[in-house]
Design an enzyme around this catalytic site. Sequence first.
Site, short mmCIF file in Angstrom:
data_model
loop_
_atom_site.label_atom_id
_atom_site.label_comp_id
_atom_site.label_asym_id
_atom_site.label_seq_id
_atom_site.Cartn_x
_atom_site.Cartn_y
_atom_site.Cartn_z
N ASP A 10 -23.54 26.48 -4.50
CA ASP A 10 -22.64 27.25 -3.76
C ASP A 10 -22.72 28.94 -4.08
OD1 ASP A 10 -20.19 28.54 -3.28
OD2 ASP A 10 -18.82 27.06 -4.39
N ILE A 11 -22.81 29.37 -2.89
CA ILE A 11 -23.26 31.07 -2.74
C ILE A 11 -22.05 32.00 -3.38
CG2 ILE A 11 -22.35 31.87 -0.79
CD1 ILE A 11 -25.28 33.39 -0.39
N ASN A 24 -18.64 36.61 11.21
CA ASN A 24 -18.66 36.52 12.50
C ASN A 24 -18.33 38.01 13.03
OD1 ASN A 24 -15.68 37.04 12.69
ND2 ASN A 24 -15.29 34.66 12.16
N GLY A 32 -16.51 27.65 7.13
CA GLY A 32 -17.93 27.58 6.56
C GLY A 32 -18.10 28.46 5.17
N VAL A 33 -19.35 29.08 5.15
CA VAL A 33 -19.62 30.04 3.97
C VAL A 33 -18.66 31.23 3.94
CG1 VAL A 33 -21.45 31.28 5.15
CG2 VAL A 33 -21.49 30.90 2.63
N ASP A 34 -18.36 31.61 5.10
CA ASP A 34 -17.36 33.04 5.34
C ASP A 34 -15.94 32.56 4.79
OD1 ASP A 34 -16.41 35.35 6.20
OD2 ASP A 34 -16.64 34.93 8.26
P1 ADP Z 1 -22.83 30.07 10.91
O1 ADP Z 1 -21.44 30.33 11.74
O2 ADP Z 1 -23.79 31.48 10.69
O3 ADP Z 1 -23.48 28.97 11.24
P2 ADP Z 1 -21.66 28.44 8.65
O4 ADP Z 1 -20.96 28.82 7.49
O5 ADP Z 1 -20.89 27.65 9.94
O6 ADP Z 1 -22.21 29.93 9.22
O7 ADP Z 1 -23.07 27.90 7.84
C1 ADP Z 1 -24.20 28.46 7.31
C2 ADP Z 1 -24.74 27.78 6.42
O8 ADP Z 1 -23.71 27.91 5.10
C3 ADP Z 1 -24.62 26.06 6.67
O9 ADP Z 1 -25.91 25.46 5.86
C4 ADP Z 1 -23.33 25.65 5.67
O10 ADP Z 1 -23.58 24.59 5.18
C5 ADP Z 1 -23.51 26.58 4.45
N1 ADP Z 1 -22.40 26.81 3.55
C6 ADP Z 1 -21.20 26.52 3.78
N2 ADP Z 1 -20.54 26.88 2.50
C7 ADP Z 1 -21.59 27.33 1.70
C8 ADP Z 1 -21.40 27.72 0.27
N3 ADP Z 1 -20.21 27.95 -0.41
N4 ADP Z 1 -22.53 28.42 -0.29
C9 ADP Z 1 -23.71 28.38 0.46
N5 ADP Z 1 -23.62 27.95 1.69
C10 ADP Z 1 -22.65 27.39 2.34
#
Ligand code: ADP
Length: 171
Positions: A10-11, A24, A32-34
């Site tokens: 988890d980043i 975005n 998601g990660v955002d």
């Molecule tokens: P995008 O809109 O750029 O595709 P997403 O957030 O939907 O961004 O996904 C980008 C990547 O980040 C995916 O591989 C997703 O599984 C991953 N991701 C989601 N949450 C986390 C997190 N907490 N830490 C690291 N990676 C994550």
Amino acid sequence: MKQLKVIQGDITQFQGDAIVNAANTTLMGGGGVDGAIHRAAGPALYAACEKFHGCPTGEARITSGFNLPAKYIIHTPGPIWRGGYSGEPQLLANSYQNSLRLADRYGCQTVAFPSISTGVYAYPLGKAAAIAVQTIQKFMVKARNIREVTMVCFDTKTFQAYQDQVEHRLP
Ligand code: ADP
């Protein structure tokens, strides 16, 4: 010795100078990660991002890390996959390169990336991993401060794709 590492995790928990957010173009948070980064950093991040009035795809903006262990968050909107003929490869490379430039300019030694664009934005994983690894390795040759970049992959499939690329490319 400069290094590119691939880990699964988890980043938001990354202990280092900067993490990159796959944002975005509004920079006002999302899924998601955002979403995970905004939740972990706290509401002050939202207020800081508001001041940018958005960010074009492939560019990058920097904020404090607020409640995160990382000192900085670098926000970059990756491209939405539209079949591959809308400039997606160049835009994805720009996201990595512009994020690294900012991190290097702010004196960061350790930087973590998520897999930009391969979630909701549907960029094919293998293609995205190839561009990411190529762009990071090329930048690291000339980086002044960055000594270690970590790809933090959320799931096993993503981890495997980046691991394959790194093994492929390094001697
Ligand atoms: P995008 O809109 O750029 O595709 P997403 O957030 O939907 O961004 O996904 C980008 C990547 O980040 C995916 O591989 C997703 O599984 C991953 N991701 C989601 N949450 C986390 C997190 N907490 N830490 C690291 N990676 C994550």
